[in-house]
Design an enzyme around this catalytic site. Structure first.
Site, PDB file in Angstrom:
ATOM      1  N   SER A   5       0.814  -1.227   0.000  1.00 48.64           N
ATOM      2  CA  SER A   5       0.000   0.000   0.000  1.00 48.64           C
ATOM      3  C   SER A   5       0.841   1.268   0.000  1.00 48.64           C
ATOM      4  O   SER A   5       0.316   2.356   0.209  1.00 48.64           O
ATOM      5  CB  SER A   5      -0.934   0.000   1.223  1.00 48.64           C
ATOM      6  OG  SER A   5      -1.851  -1.067   1.163  1.00 48.64           O
ATOM      7  N   HIS A  51       2.556  -4.415   9.404  1.00 48.09           N
ATOM      8  CA  HIS A  51       1.377  -4.766   8.606  1.00 48.09           C
ATOM      9  C   HIS A  51       0.317  -5.477   9.444  1.00 48.09           C
ATOM     10  O   HIS A  51      -0.744  -5.806   8.916  1.00 48.09           O
ATOM     11  CB  HIS A  51       1.768  -5.699   7.451  1.00 48.09           C
ATOM     12  CG  HIS A  51       2.659  -5.096   6.410  1.00 48.09           C
ATOM     13  ND1 HIS A  51       2.448  -3.847   5.873  1.00 48.09           N
ATOM     14  CD2 HIS A  51       3.780  -5.578   5.800  1.00 48.09           C
ATOM     15  CE1 HIS A  51       3.387  -3.590   4.980  1.00 48.09           C
ATOM     16  NE2 HIS A  51       4.201  -4.618   4.923  1.00 48.09           N
TER      17      HIS A  51
END
Length: 313
Positions: free
Chosen positions: A66, A115
């Site tokens: 991302s 994450h």
């Protein structure tokens, strides 16, 4: 283990070992095959949750692919107050990949990344309202980027399960959430959205990958304001320029940021972290049928959500 000290033969053995292992699973989430998690993720994941955060700590939270490396370098430059590339990489400050004791002697402000799902991040950090940066990217580009990453990362590929396989296999797998890295994209982002809406987490700065791509200087300015750092207009432009995809990728590959450890362990001996860095590459991968299938998934997963993603610029 200091991976930089391994010779080519030792590196190859390590890569083959990782490729042969199964993915660790904890609390319904599949993880990459990081050595810290391979022998049983429970102890390390609990250590993350119970991490002794400091008030000055800044936590970068993202679903994989991302824009983590991009934002990590951008924020690092903001914190150091210049546009010089750091000699560090985000993996050395990534909670699920390191012995957390390594962070104990780091000077403040400690810039840490992960994450892991919202429910797994340090409780003390959340409860005390310490700073968090949350980055989102449209899920179609995430899927494409994640597929290309998994093909070359020995921590992500799995020979025994024939994963990630070909693109057709991978996107079907992702839609069915079979190999649900960090719980899967939709679970991950819905959990963050709920936490923000219910005020379970408060001191969060949200960044969208596509906004950073479209208006990099404005996003650098927003980040600097959140971090209480006064930067000159020229420095913000310099940071945005030096952290552009092309220049950051080149700095990493050329050694300006130190030895490129990713290329050393990559299946094709290139840095799989930096591929295209574009918005809308999904159009080159999704067939019409796959796009329709994924759109139906979006409708189901986000029907009660206010999340809005940008798929083209």
């Amino acid at each position: 283990m200091d991976l930089s000290l391994l010779d080519s033969e030792e590196t190859e053995k390590m890569v083959n070992y990782l490729r042969s292992k199964k993915h660790p699973v904890y609390d319904g989430c599949m993880f990459p095959k990081f050595p810290t998690l391979l022998d049983g993720p429970e102890q390390h994941m609990e250590a993350i949750r119970n991490f002794d955060s400091k008030e000055t700590d800044i936590l970068l939270c993202t679903f994989p692919k991302s824009g983590t490396n991009w934002v990590y370098e951008t924020v690092s430059m903001i914190l150091q107050g210049d546009s010089q590339y750091t000699q560090d990489t985000k993996v050395n400050r990534m909670m699920e990949t390191i012995n957390l004791d390594q962070l104990s002697d780091q000077p403040s402000p400690r810039f840490i990344n992960t994450h892991v799902a919202f429910r797994h991040i340090p409780k003390k950090h959340v409860d005390n309202g310490y700073k968090i940066i949350h980055v989102l990217r449209n899920p179609k580009d995430v899927m494409v980027s994640l597929y290309n990453h998994c093909r070359n990362d020995p921590c992500a590929v799995c020979i025994e399960e024939d994963f990630p396989g070909k693109w057709d296999d991978f996107i079907q797998d992702m839609c069915e959430n079979k190999h649900n890295f960090y719980g899967g994209f939709f679970n991950y982002e819905r959990e963050w959205e709920k936490a923000k809406q219910t005020k379970a987490v408060t001191n969060v700065h949200t960044v969208f990958y596509e906004d950073l791509k479209k208006n990099p200087v404005a996003e650098v300015e927003r980040l600097a304001a959140f971090l209480n750092k006064e930067l000159s207009p020229q420095l913000m432009e310099d940071i945005a320029d030096k952290c552009s995809f092309t220049k950051l990728a080149e700095a990493t590959r050329s050694g300006q940021k130190g030895e490129d450890m990713v290329a050393k362990f990559s299946e094709n001996k290139t840095n799989f972290i930096f591929r295209k860095g574009t918005v809308g590459d999904w159009k080159n991968w999704f067939t019409v049928a796959q796009n329709e299938m994924f759109d139906q998934l979006l409708d189901r997963e986000l029907k009660d959500s206010n999340l809005q993603f940008t798929y083209t610029l």
